[in-house]
Design a protein around this motif. Structure first.
Motif, PDB file in Angstrom:
ATOM      1  N   LYS A  54     -45.828  88.485   1.843  1.00 11.43           N
ATOM      2  CA  LYS A  54     -44.516  87.838   1.865  1.00 11.43           C
ATOM      3  C   LYS A  54     -43.374  88.830   2.126  1.00 11.43           C
ATOM      4  N   CYS A  71     -42.523  90.679  -1.623  1.00 11.75           N
ATOM      5  CA  CYS A  71     -43.568  90.983  -2.611  1.00 11.75           C
ATOM      6  C   CYS A  71     -44.903  91.085  -1.875  1.00 11.75           C
ATOM      7  N   CYS A  90     -47.616  89.200  -2.329  1.00 11.95           N
ATOM      8  CA  CYS A  90     -48.408  87.965  -2.268  1.00 11.95           C
ATOM      9  C   CYS A  90     -48.812  87.663  -0.824  1.00 11.95           C
ATOM     10  N   VAL A  98     -48.689  83.413  -5.816  1.00 12.39           N
ATOM     11  CA  VAL A  98     -47.370  83.476  -6.453  1.00 12.39           C
ATOM     12  C   VAL A  98     -47.383  84.626  -7.456  1.00 12.39           C
ATOM     13  N   CYS A  99     -46.264  85.364  -7.502  1.00 13.16           N
ATOM     14  CA  CYS A  99     -46.171  86.474  -8.462  1.00 13.16           C
ATOM     15  C   CYS A  99     -44.796  86.422  -9.126  1.00 13.16           C
ATOM     16  N   CYS A 152     -41.800  86.368  -6.388  1.00  6.34           N
ATOM     17  CA  CYS A 152     -41.490  85.181  -5.580  1.00  6.34           C
ATOM     18  C   CYS A 152     -41.371  83.918  -6.434  1.00  6.34           C
TER      19      CYS A 152
END
Ligand code: ADP
Ligand code: ZN
Ligand code: MG
Length: 497
Positions: free
Chosen positions: A34, A37, A39, A53-54, A57
């Motif tokens: 992304k 980040c 991800c 997802v982290c 984000c």
């Protein structure tokens, strides 16, 4: 002002309007990870929701964004392909608004200082070629995806954050487009470029490219801009075209009736084929933009920009012009063969396997005719075909040598398509080889003439139309496999004796 004119001169001729359109295009940059980040970027249609997802984000407090260098490179690639001036310094800003698909409460986007400015894109429409100016290209991040569902009589909204933080490039045109057709051509040309550059799959049905159309109309000859509306979230070329047509007509009617178009943001109802009001100018968002405090200005070195420029592939328009020049294709054929790079490569590869006596145009005809229709029926991409370019070239060669006729050739292609066998193999197996040698054909012709003395007599008395009957008789004897040109020539020769 237009309304006032109407009132003063009610008998005036019907006004002629000129539509004015500017497009904002959002294209996902399909990098591995992304924008800010690590991800993974995944296919939003197939990946299980909320699996990539982290804390960054999903907007957890205390996290910090880090710019994805590949996304910047992809953005520069697009900017350069659009002849933009890439800026040595661009700045990320926070665009604040509150919505369930935006967990941070703001989107990171470039605002006052975008990645690139002042580009252009040449489009082709039925009215010819036109240069559309590109105002700016900037980097930002995508939002999550909301799905609205009804269950047990209640409505729910589901949110999938896999898409939140996916790199997004926004490409904004000047208001240089003057028809729905031109807007579509612009959208398509842009999609083709994104695909050629390998930064976006161009799969519109997956929502990886989305349009916003700004539309106004003005009286023909006017130089100023009329009041515009902005139609959001157009996800297909068809929707783009229809929504613009609808708006042009709606606004034209308002102005003609002496009214004023209201500046507003509209949605598009695909089923009803209508735009509808989402918000008016009065309740326009105030995004309270300010520079993103967690990211330094994006500083780009000219060396890197030059390096990216030097690695740009041949772009669709250059390829299109080259195909016309080098292969003698029509504009139409060249356009269809160059809108996807894989198709263009397939064509060129087939041509390279062709003897120089055969026109490349013949390969184009086979591809755009039978091969594409087989591909469409089977819903296959060119890369998935069992018929490789060299195999198509062999088929074209065999036909041009008169070894098989056109009808057999189509059957052969069908079988090549199904089985992946070569044309010569199929011709051999099925005994399709056409009778071309003149002495055997001469023999068949002379037999047919002997068996049909009455027709020969009427031919000689001037009823030359019976030649078709005689032709049919010869073909019957040859079980349809005689070379038709040779048969015709031989028939005429023997009848003249
Ligand atoms: P925003 O929509 O974010 O306010 P802009 O005002 O810069 O951004 O305009 C965005 C788009 O609208 C651009 O593509 C521009 O060409 C187009 N546009 C601006 N004014 C008009 C107009 N009067 N008619 C048609 N398009 C317009
Ligand atoms: Zn993340
Ligand atoms: Mg806008």
């Amino acid at each position: 002002m237009v309304g006032a004119q109407r009132r003063c001169a009610p008998t005036r001729d019907i006004m002629e309007f000129e539509p004015v359109i500017g497009l904002e295009v959002h294209a996902e940059l399909q990098t591995k990870s992304k924008m800010f980040c690590s991800c993974a970027v995944v296919d939003s249609m197939t990946a299980a929701p909320n699996t990539t997802v982290c804390p960054v984000c999903s907007g957890m407090p205390g996290t910090l964004p880090v710019v994805n260098q590949k996304a910047v490179e992809f953005g520069i690639r697009v900017a350069l392909a659009l002849d933009c001036e890439v800026q040595h310094t661009s700045i990320f800003a926070r665009k604040n608004y509150f919505y369930p698909d935006l967990p941070k409460g703001y989107q990171i986007s470039q605002y006052e200082q975008p990645l690139a400015i002042n580009g252009k894109l040449i489009i082709r429409t039925s009215a010819g070629e036109q240069t559309i100016r590109v105002r700016r290209v900037h980097l930002e991040e995508d939002t999550g995806k909301l799905t609205h569902v009804e269950r047990d009589g209640k409505s729910y909204s589901l949110v999938d954050l896999n898409r939140a933080g996916v790199p997004l490039l926004e490409i904004v045109s000047e208001p240089d487009l003057h028809s729905a057709e031109a807007a579509r051509a612009y959208g398509e040309a842009l999609r083709d470029i994104l695909r050629y550059l390998g930064v976006n799959s161009g799969d519109m049905e997956k929502g990886v490219i989305r349009f916003e159309a700004n539309v106004s109309v003005r009286e023909k000859g006017d130089k100023g801009l009329g009041i515009r509306t902005e139609v959001k979230n157009l996800n297909s070329f068809r929707a783009l075209e229809r929504a613009i047509e609808y708006e042009i007509e709606r606004q034209g009617k308002i102005i003609e009736a002496g009214g004023t178009v209201e500046q507003e943001t509209l949605g598009w109802n695909e089923t009803r084929g209508e735009t509808y009001s989402q918000r008016s100018k009065e309740d326009a968002h105030d995004y309270r933009y300010f520079p993103e405090p967690d990211l330094p200005p994006l500083a780009l070195e000219q060396n890197w920009i030059d390096e990216i420029q030097s690695k740009l592939p041949e772009l669709p328009r250059a390829k299109y012009l080259r195909f016309i020049k080098d292969y003698g294709l029509t504009e139409y054929d060249a356009a269809r063969l160059t809108d996807e790079k894989e198709i263009a490569d397939y064509f060129e590869s087939a041509v390279h396997h062709l003897p120089s006596t055969v026109q490349p145009k013949t390969v184009a005809n086979w591809m755009l005719g039978d091969l594409f229709s087989l591909m469409n029926q089977a819903d296959l991409k060119v890369g998935q075909l069992k018929v490789r370019p060299e195999a198509l070239a062999e088929l074209v060669k065999i036909v041009s040598e008169g070894q098989i006729n056109q009808t057999s050739a189509r059957e052969v292609l069908n079988e090549m398509f199904e089985s992946g066998k070569s044309a010569s193999e199929i011709v051999g197996m099925r005994g399709l080889k056409q009778l071309s040698d003149e002495s055997s054909i001469a023999e068949l012709v002379s037999q047919a003439l002997k068996e049909n003395p009455n027709e020969v007599a009427s031919y000689k008395s001037g009823k030359t139309g019976v030649v078709n009957f005689l032709f049919g008789q010869v073909m019957k004897k040859a079980a349809g496999k005689a070379n038709p040109q040779v048969v015709r020539t031989e028939l005429e020769k023997q009848l003249a004796q």
